[in-house]
Design a protein around this motif. Structure first.
Motif, PDB file in Angstrom:
ATOM      1  N   PHE A 208      20.699 -15.749  -0.690  1.00 35.05           N
ATOM      2  CA  PHE A 208      19.573 -15.473  -0.902  1.00 35.05           C
ATOM      3  C   PHE A 208      18.736 -16.479  -1.546  1.00 35.05           C
ATOM      4  N   ILE A 209      17.435 -16.707  -1.144  1.00 39.47           N
ATOM      5  CA  ILE A 209      16.758 -17.883  -1.565  1.00 39.47           C
ATOM      6  C   ILE A 209      15.621 -17.263  -2.579  1.00 39.47           C
ATOM      7  N   ASP A 210      15.474 -17.523  -3.979  1.00 40.66           N
ATOM      8  CA  ASP A 210      14.486 -17.193  -4.773  1.00 40.66           C
ATOM      9  C   ASP A 210      13.358 -17.791  -4.324  1.00 40.66           C
ATOM     10  N   GLU A 211      12.411 -17.134  -3.554  1.00 40.74           N
ATOM     11  CA  GLU A 211      11.369 -17.640  -3.003  1.00 40.74           C
ATOM     12  C   GLU A 211      10.271 -18.354  -3.835  1.00 40.74           C
ATOM     13  N   ASN A 212      10.000 -17.783  -4.915  1.00 38.50           N
ATOM     14  CA  ASN A 212       9.107 -18.373  -5.871  1.00 38.50           C
ATOM     15  C   ASN A 212       9.311 -19.891  -6.230  1.00 38.50           C
ATOM     16  N   ASP A 213      10.585 -20.214  -6.253  1.00 39.76           N
ATOM     17  CA  ASP A 213      10.862 -21.599  -6.748  1.00 39.76           C
ATOM     18  C   ASP A 213      10.959 -22.529  -5.566  1.00 39.76           C
ATOM     19  N   CYS A 214      10.995 -22.038  -4.469  1.00 41.85           N
ATOM     20  CA  CYS A 214      11.432 -22.676  -3.271  1.00 41.85           C
ATOM     21  C   CYS A 214      10.377 -24.184  -3.043  1.00 41.85           C
ATOM     22  N   ILE A 215      10.899 -25.222  -2.975  1.00 42.44           N
ATOM     23  CA  ILE A 215      10.069 -26.255  -2.940  1.00 42.44           C
ATOM     24  C   ILE A 215       9.762 -26.706  -1.396  1.00 42.44           C
ATOM     25  N   GLY A 216      10.608 -26.175  -0.521  1.00 44.58           N
ATOM     26  CA  GLY A 216      10.356 -26.527   0.730  1.00 44.58           C
ATOM     27  C   GLY A 216      11.018 -27.790   1.280  1.00 44.58           C
ATOM     28  N   CYS A 217      12.096 -28.191   0.629  1.00 48.70           N
ATOM     29  CA  CYS A 217      12.828 -29.408   0.938  1.00 48.70           C
ATOM     30  C   CYS A 217      13.660 -29.547   2.460  1.00 48.70           C
ATOM     31  N   THR A 218      13.771 -28.571   2.701  1.00 47.26           N
ATOM     32  CA  THR A 218      14.319 -28.203   4.151  1.00 47.26           C
ATOM     33  C   THR A 218      15.790 -28.693   4.255  1.00 47.26           C
ATOM     34  N   LEU A 219      16.364 -28.743   2.969  1.00 49.05           N
ATOM     35  CA  LEU A 219      17.772 -29.168   2.895  1.00 49.05           C
ATOM     36  C   LEU A 219      18.818 -28.271   3.452  1.00 49.05           C
ATOM     37  N   CYS A 220      18.481 -26.898   2.783  1.00 48.68           N
ATOM     38  CA  CYS A 220      19.147 -25.745   2.977  1.00 48.68           C
ATOM     39  C   CYS A 220      19.128 -25.609   4.883  1.00 48.68           C
ATOM     40  N   THR A 221      17.843 -25.672   5.378  1.00 49.92           N
ATOM     41  CA  THR A 221      17.986 -25.330   6.663  1.00 49.92           C
ATOM     42  C   THR A 221      18.805 -26.226   7.472  1.00 49.92           C
ATOM     43  N   GLN A 222      18.821 -27.471   7.161  1.00 47.77           N
ATOM     44  CA  GLN A 222      19.934 -28.501   7.785  1.00 47.77           C
ATOM     45  C   GLN A 222      21.292 -28.208   7.413  1.00 47.77           C
ATOM     46  N   ALA A 223      21.557 -27.786   6.470  1.00 50.67           N
ATOM     47  CA  ALA A 223      23.050 -27.444   6.096  1.00 50.67           C
ATOM     48  C   ALA A 223      23.466 -26.037   6.584  1.00 50.67           C
ATOM     49  N   CYS A 224      22.495 -25.216   7.000  1.00 48.34           N
ATOM     50  CA  CYS A 224      22.853 -23.779   7.669  1.00 48.34           C
ATOM     51  C   CYS A 224      23.753 -24.324   8.976  1.00 48.34           C
ATOM     52  N   PRO A 225      24.738 -23.732   9.278  1.00 51.14           N
ATOM     53  CA  PRO A 225      25.530 -23.915  10.574  1.00 51.14           C
ATOM     54  C   PRO A 225      24.926 -23.074  11.785  1.00 51.14           C
ATOM     55  N   VAL A 226      24.319 -21.978  11.155  1.00 55.13           N
ATOM     56  CA  VAL A 226      24.178 -20.984  12.388  1.00 55.13           C
ATOM     57  C   VAL A 226      22.434 -20.709  12.281  1.00 55.13           C
ATOM     58  N   ASP A 227      21.764 -21.730  11.671  1.00 61.44           N
ATOM     59  CA  ASP A 227      20.022 -21.914  12.006  1.00 61.44           C
ATOM     60  C   ASP A 227      19.580 -20.510  11.207  1.00 61.44           C
ATOM     61  N   ALA A 228      20.083 -19.962  10.227  1.00 64.53           N
ATOM     62  CA  ALA A 228      19.673 -18.684   9.690  1.00 64.53           C
ATOM     63  C   ALA A 228      18.860 -18.866   8.601  1.00 64.53           C
ATOM     64  N   ILE A 229      18.352 -19.980   8.502  1.00 66.71           N
ATOM     65  CA  ILE A 229      17.066 -20.155   7.581  1.00 66.71           C
ATOM     66  C   ILE A 229      16.034 -20.696   8.221  1.00 66.71           C
ATOM     67  N   VAL A 230      14.970 -20.048   7.758  1.00 70.39           N
ATOM     68  CA  VAL A 230      13.787 -20.205   8.214  1.00 70.39           C
ATOM     69  C   VAL A 230      12.566 -20.975   7.342  1.00 70.39           C
ATOM     70  N   GLY A 231      11.972 -21.689   7.688  1.00 67.57           N
ATOM     71  CA  GLY A 231      10.981 -22.509   6.895  1.00 67.57           C
ATOM     72  C   GLY A 231      10.855 -23.922   7.352  1.00 67.57           C
ATOM     73  N   ALA A 232       9.571 -24.258   7.149  1.00 67.93           N
ATOM     74  CA  ALA A 232       9.418 -25.602   7.459  1.00 67.93           C
ATOM     75  C   ALA A 232       9.206 -26.571   6.436  1.00 67.93           C
ATOM     76  N   ALA A 233       8.931 -28.061   6.300  1.00 67.45           N
ATOM     77  CA  ALA A 233       8.832 -29.021   5.258  1.00 67.45           C
ATOM     78  C   ALA A 233       7.875 -28.384   4.516  1.00 67.45           C
ATOM     79  N   LYS A 234       7.884 -28.322   3.293  1.00 66.70           N
ATOM     80  CA  LYS A 234       6.836 -28.102   1.896  1.00 66.70           C
ATOM     81  C   LYS A 234       6.433 -26.314   2.142  1.00 66.70           C
ATOM     82  N   GLN A 235       7.015 -25.620   2.934  1.00 71.54           N
ATOM     83  CA  GLN A 235       6.644 -24.469   3.064  1.00 71.54           C
ATOM     84  C   GLN A 235       8.182 -23.776   2.351  1.00 71.54           C
TER      85      GLN A 235
END
Lengths: 351, 182, 595
Positions: free
Chosen positions: B106-133
């Motif tokens: 679970f991502i606490d969306e209030n504090d997300c800085i949109g760095c995309t590091l988690c999206t790259q780590a996710c092995p099944v592409d289950a995280i959506v979000g672009a840079a700075k979003q």
């Protein structure tokens, strides 16, 4: 507190009651046994029962299982009775004890106790005894009215426990071979059925006295059938196969092969058909499987009786067919509700 | 004596030839075992077995380089299945990481800085979000592998255990009462 | 005399029905509060349609159906919504679920109800009405009735109306048939009209002569229609579980419905008599399903049937039947298939046909289970013709594949096997356990397969991105070198390198080399893509308000700070790499060839 999940009610008839009813069904046969052969059989039944309960308790203790529910289930008693009924009443006490203890400990508890033994424990006990102590296993009491001498109850007790006969008496005087055994040896020597059947040890259908004992077991078996404690499949298939096989041989050569009825009322055929083969634990569960199982046993019984080296074939037939039970069950699974007809097959299939 | 030896020899030669022929005739390309093992593994791709994913672990098992008891999400059941497949004995779980209840990230969306590091780590592409979003987890696709937790620079990804609900509730194994309570 | 068929097995448990069937149906007293679960049917949970504090009228929708397989939930009486929260519900798990708690105001103020003539509206509308009226199967399965009235591919010959009521103790259908036979028959007419069925067979076990007589009377009293449709009340032998849908269909029509097969595909559809009654009330009177007949019996002094509002707390209902002091629990449903209520506070639901007060005398504790002796009494009793002893063995050993192969899913969990088992083994428990494990495994397997596909695609995508990047870099290198070479060789008036490659590929010296033309093509494609990327700026970054810009600046500052702090760590360096990459991508291509 009653059960937590449904169903919350159950039929009162439990394992111990079922086993008790089977024991009751053995009573007519035992009564006739006593009538014709004296009360020695009661001694060995008592002895076997005590040994069975003792061994059962000991094994449960060793296996760290609760003792009382299993002692009360009467299954050990049934094994004991069946074993006692299949060995000579005048057999020495240790023979009964060894056989029963082996049946309960090795062939029942080492396989996991009630419900888990692949072989009929009573028949395992019998097989062990006849292989290990063939001599002691041949001393069958001469039926009432046939022998020169008859032993009283205390004489029998004395012989069973101390091996002492009344003065001047030889064992041969009070015992004889079984009718089946006699038939086999006589056939070798003289070779004509009709003459052999005239021997005094033979009665109307089979052995003098023993034919009546068999009738007693038949009566008990009919009671089991009537109360639906057993299904018809095993007795009918067993006796039917035995009858047909014996009948074919008899028709082909009446001088060398006895009548099918002789086979029915000799040896352990009756008690086997209704009480031994019907042991649910070591037998098959499907209707078709029961038919195959019992038919196989009937055929093997005949083969051993007529062509084999042992006097009776019941025990080995049972054990040989016990081996086949998992296979028989696996191949005779019935089609289930809705999956039998063409109609439902078309639409059905696995869930 | 000699004839017996010759017969044995002959049998050996014939059977050897048959086996050799079969090996050529029925040769299988690739290693089907890897796929079979991979089918049993839970596909969380978490790498807790020490391999970079389920397939590499499956390959290692097939090659005999890894034991079958290293997969925490697979549980005992998975080990049983692998043991069955490979004809080995069951071995209790022997990995370093203690098995955990099934969870989703679970991502606490209030504090997300949109760095995309988690999206790259996710092995099944289950995280959506672009840079700075801001990013978010697609809970239905999340395997609970925890690979996104460590890379998060602001530590806002947490693992939430999946709780049993009325619809996912399972009947329990009956308690087999042998001894009477009395 | 109609030919009846037999189903295999079955048992004859003591019925105990006389206890509650002597008195007529009574209206239960309005309870002090109603706890109405929103999940009372098969399918999706209804969505709350009211707010806390809101006043609702009797029959007002408080839960809207969601998805195609769902049903509405209504306020059973008028009052105020006190809470919408998780409450313990009548379920074997004893778990909580979303409930609407309603405090009745005693006014019984109905919503506007409008009955209609079913012949004058189309069938889809009737189904919609039933869905919004919350009509579900009242035999216990609570399957939304509108879905069962949907025409299938096959023609339905027979509608079976189930009034068998085979479970011990329960008499709610019996009393309903005795007292409201006409409405049931009207409901049956609607069902037959909806399904275009040829005949309606009403199966009632022969231990309910009054119900049979009342229903026969109602059937004969109908106006003779020209279509001469057949509707017949048939007394079926009393044999548990003869009231199971599959068993009753078998007895009346000879059709056997296997697991996973819909009875409609075989030309039959089965409805409970209570459902038929509710369908009639919903269509002809516009009354949604807000109550049902519930038998209250067992260890009570005044066992009888009540018309009960859904959500009525169990103890408020049972107290009206005067439970005896040694009562130690309550059953919902019959003793063969029912569940133990997790507490006496839970609300009555659509599936509640009976509440049985338990005591140790009526329901003695189960004797200890002995090992299975393979006596096959269970197989003789199994109405699905299974081999329960084998299934038990497999379920116990958690050998689920095998259990499945031996048709575990054909088990209807009727409990006949457990009932006859001389070893008193809780067989059904094992089957339920095995079934739910298999379902769980299946959903896990599905999830794993989906994850595998996604992972494989993820890897493929990463691979592709890496390759593309490498190609791009290589191309840039090459272009730079070519430019240098050209610069050295050609007059200085030539345009920049990129344009040369772009406009005059034929003139380039590498033209003859096929690999180079390939590279050029790729390069052109990349240029094109870049151009496209440049023309379409990301939407969510344009026209930002000053506040948003300030926020972004703050985040950027924080980020820079974090990077500074962690500049030595691997993560941070990779993060910077990512940063660099994203920067490159977001800038127009014309400015970036040197980076």
């Amino acid at each position: 507190m009653s059960a937590f999940f449904s169903p919350f009610i159950s039929k009162p008839e439990g394992v111990s009651l079922i086993m008790l009813k089977v024991l009751l069904a053995l009573i007519p046969g035992i009564a006739l046994y006593v009538w014709f052969f004296g009360s020695a059989i009661l001694i060995s039944i008592t002895l076997a029962s005590l040994t069975a309960l003792g061994t059962e308790a000991l094994m449960l203790k060793l296996r760290n299982r609760p003792i009382s529910p299993f002692l009360k289930d009467n299954s050990a008693l049934l094994t004991a009775w069946l074993l006692a009924l299949s060995i000579p009443p005048l057999a020495p006490w240790w023979l009964v004890v060894v056989g029963t203890a082996f049946a309960i400990s090795i062939s029942k508890h080492l396989y996991g106790g009630l419900g888990n033994n692949p072989f009929n424990p009573a028949m395992i006990g019998y097989a062990v005894l006849i292989i290990s102590f063939p001599l002691q296993m041949t001393h069958w009491i001469t039926p009432h009215g046939l022998g020169q001498v008859e032993l009283g109850f205390f004489d029998q007790l004395d012989y069973i426990f101390r091996g002492i006969l009344p003065d001047g008496l030889k064992l041969d005087a009070v015992t004889m071979a079984t009718p089946l055994d006699t038939l086999k040896t006589q056939l070798h020597m003289y070779g004509n059925i009709n003459e052999i059947m005239n021997l005094p040890i033979y009665g109307h259908l089979a052995g003098q006295g023993s034919e009546w004992v068999a009738t007693g077991f038949l009566l008990g078996g009919l009671y089991l059938l009537a109360t639906r404690l057993i299904s018809w499949h095993i007795p009918v298939a067993y006796l039917g196969t035995l009858f047909i096989t014996a009948g074919l041989f008899h028709l082909a050569d009446p001088a060398h092969y006895v009548t099918p009825l002789f086979h029915w009322f000799s040896g352990a055929a009756m008690i086997g058909a209704f009480f031994i083969l019907t042991d649910p634990v070591s037998g098959p569960t499907t209707h078709k499987g029961k038919l195959i199982f019992a038919a196989g046993a009937g055929f093997i019984t005949y083969l051993i009786r007529v062509f084999g080296g042992f006097p009776d074939g019941m025990a080995f037939a049972t054990l040989l067919m016990n081996i086949c039970v998992p296979l028989i069950d696996a191949y005779t699974q019935p089609k289930v509700f809705g999956k039998k007809g063409r109609l439902s097959d078309k639409n059905g299939g696995q869930a | 004596m000699l004839s017996a030896l010759l017969v044995m020899l002959e049998i050996a030669v014939v059977l050897g030839a048959v086996l050799g022929f079969a090996a050529i005739k029925f040769r299988v390309e690739g290693n089907p075992m890897v796929d079979k093992i991979d089918a049993i593994l839970p596909q969380t791709q978490c790498g807790q077995c020490g391999f970079p994913g389920c397939k590499p672990y499956a390959t290692a098992i097939a090659n005999g380089e890894a034991d079958i008891n290293l997969c925490p999400p697979g549980g005992e059941e998975g080990i049983h299945k692998l043991a069955d497949l490979l004809g080995r004995d069951f071995v209790p779980y022997g990995g370093d990481i203690a098995p955990k209840p099934k969870s989703v990230a679970f991502i606490d969306e209030n504090d997300c800085i949109g760095c995309t590091l988690c999206t790259q780590a996710c092995p099944v592409d289950a995280i959506v979000g672009a840079a700075k979003q801001m990013h978010t987890i697609i809970a239905a696709e999340c395997t609970g592998c925890e690979l996104c937790v460590a890379p998060c620079p602001v530590d806002i990804i947490s693992m939430i255990p999946i709780e049993e609900t009325l619809t996912t509730w399972k009947w329990k194994y009956p308690i087999y009462a042998l001894s009477p309570v009395k | 005399m109609r030919q009846l068929f037999k189903f295999h097995g079955g048992v004859h448990p003591p019925t105990h029905k006389e206890q509650s069937s002597q008195s007529p149906i009574a209206q239960a007293v309005l309870p002090s509060r109603l706890v109405v679960p929103l999940y009372q049917h098969i399918g999706n949970r209804a969505k709350p349609a009211v707010e806390v504090g809101q006043r609702v009228r009797k029959g007002q929708i408080i839960g809207m159906p969601e998805g195609s397989l769902s049903s509405a939930v209504h306020a059973p009486t008028s009052g105020t919504v006190a809470a919408i929260d998780m409450q313990q519900v009548a379920h074997a798990s004893g778990m909580d679920d979303l409930c609407v708690t309603l405090i009745p105001d005693g006014q019984e103020e109905w919503i506007k109800r409008e009955g209609m003539d079913y012949l004058s509206i189309n069938k889809a509308d009737i189904r919609f009405v039933l869905r919004m009226a919350g009509v579900v199967g009242l035999g216990g399965a609570t399957f939304p009735s509108d879905q069962k009235l949907r025409p299938g591919k096959h023609k339905i010959k027979t509608v079976v109306l189930n009034g068998a009521e085979c479970e011990p103790y329960i008499t709610c259908d019996d009393l309903l048939m005795r007292e409201r036979a006409e409405e049931i028959i009207q409901g049956a007419e609607i069902i037959r009209y909806m399904l275009d069925a040829e005949e309606v067979l009403i199966g009632i076990e022969d231990n309910k002569p009054e119900a049979i007589a009342a229903m026969r009377l109602a059937v004969n009293a109908r106006p003779r229609s020209a279509s001469a449709d057949r509707m017949e009340v048939i007394a079926v032998p009393t044999l548990y579980p003869g009231g199971g849908a599959k068993q009753l269909i078998r007895v009346l029509t000879g059709i056997e419905v296997a697991a996973g097969v819909r009875s409609t595909d075989l030309g039959a559809q089965c409805f409970n008599v209570g459902t038929a009654y509710s369908i009639y009330r919903a269509i002809a009177h516009g009354e949604p399903l807000i109550s049902r007949i519930v038998t209250v019996t067992g260890n009570v002094a005044q066992a009888r049937n009540f018309e009960v509002l859904f959500g009525t707390p169990a103890h408020e209902l049972v107290s009206q039947a005067a439970p005896l002091p040694d009562t130690n629990g309550y059953l919902m449903g019959g003793p063969m298939m029912g569940i133990r209520l997790p507490s006496e506070q839970v609300g009555i639901i659509k599936a509640t046909n009976c509440i049985i007060a338990m005591s140790d005398v009526l329901f003695p504790p189960a004797p200890p289970a002995l090992p299975c002796i393979r006596c096959t009494r269970c197989a003789e009793a199994c109405p699905a013709e299974l081999q329960p002893q084998e299934l038990y063995w497999f379920a116990k050993a958690k050998n689920f594949d095998k259990a499945r192969k031996y048709n575990l899913f054909d088990c209807i969990e009727c409990g006949a096997c457990s009932y006859v088992c001389p070893s008193h083994i809780p067989l059904v428990q094992y089957y339920r356990f095995a079934k739910s494990e298999i379902w769980d495994q299946e959903s896990n397997q599905k999830a794993a397969d989906a994850a595998r596909v996604r992972h494989e695609y993820h890897e493929f995508r990463e691979e592709r991105e890496k390759r593309e990047k490498a190609e791009k870099l290589a191309e840039r290198d090459r272009a730079a070198q070519a430019a240098k070479a050209q610069k050295a060789a050609a007059p200085p008036t030539l345009p920049p390198a990129g344009e040369v490659a772009n406009v005059s590929p034929c003139a380039a010296p590498a033209d003859a080399d096929p690999e180079n033309t390939m590279q050029l093509k790729i390069q052109r494609a990349i240029e094109q893509a870049k151009l496209q990327a440049a023309t379409t700026t990301p939407k969510n970054t344009e026209q930002l308000t000053p506040e948003q810009r300030a926020q972004i600046a703050a985040i950027e500052a924080r980020r820079a700070h974090i990077h500074e702090l962690a500049s030595t760590s691997v993560e941070a360096s990779s993060a910077m790499l990512v940063e660099a990459n994203t920067e490159v991508k977001s800038q127009p291509p014309t400015q970036s060839p040197q980076e």
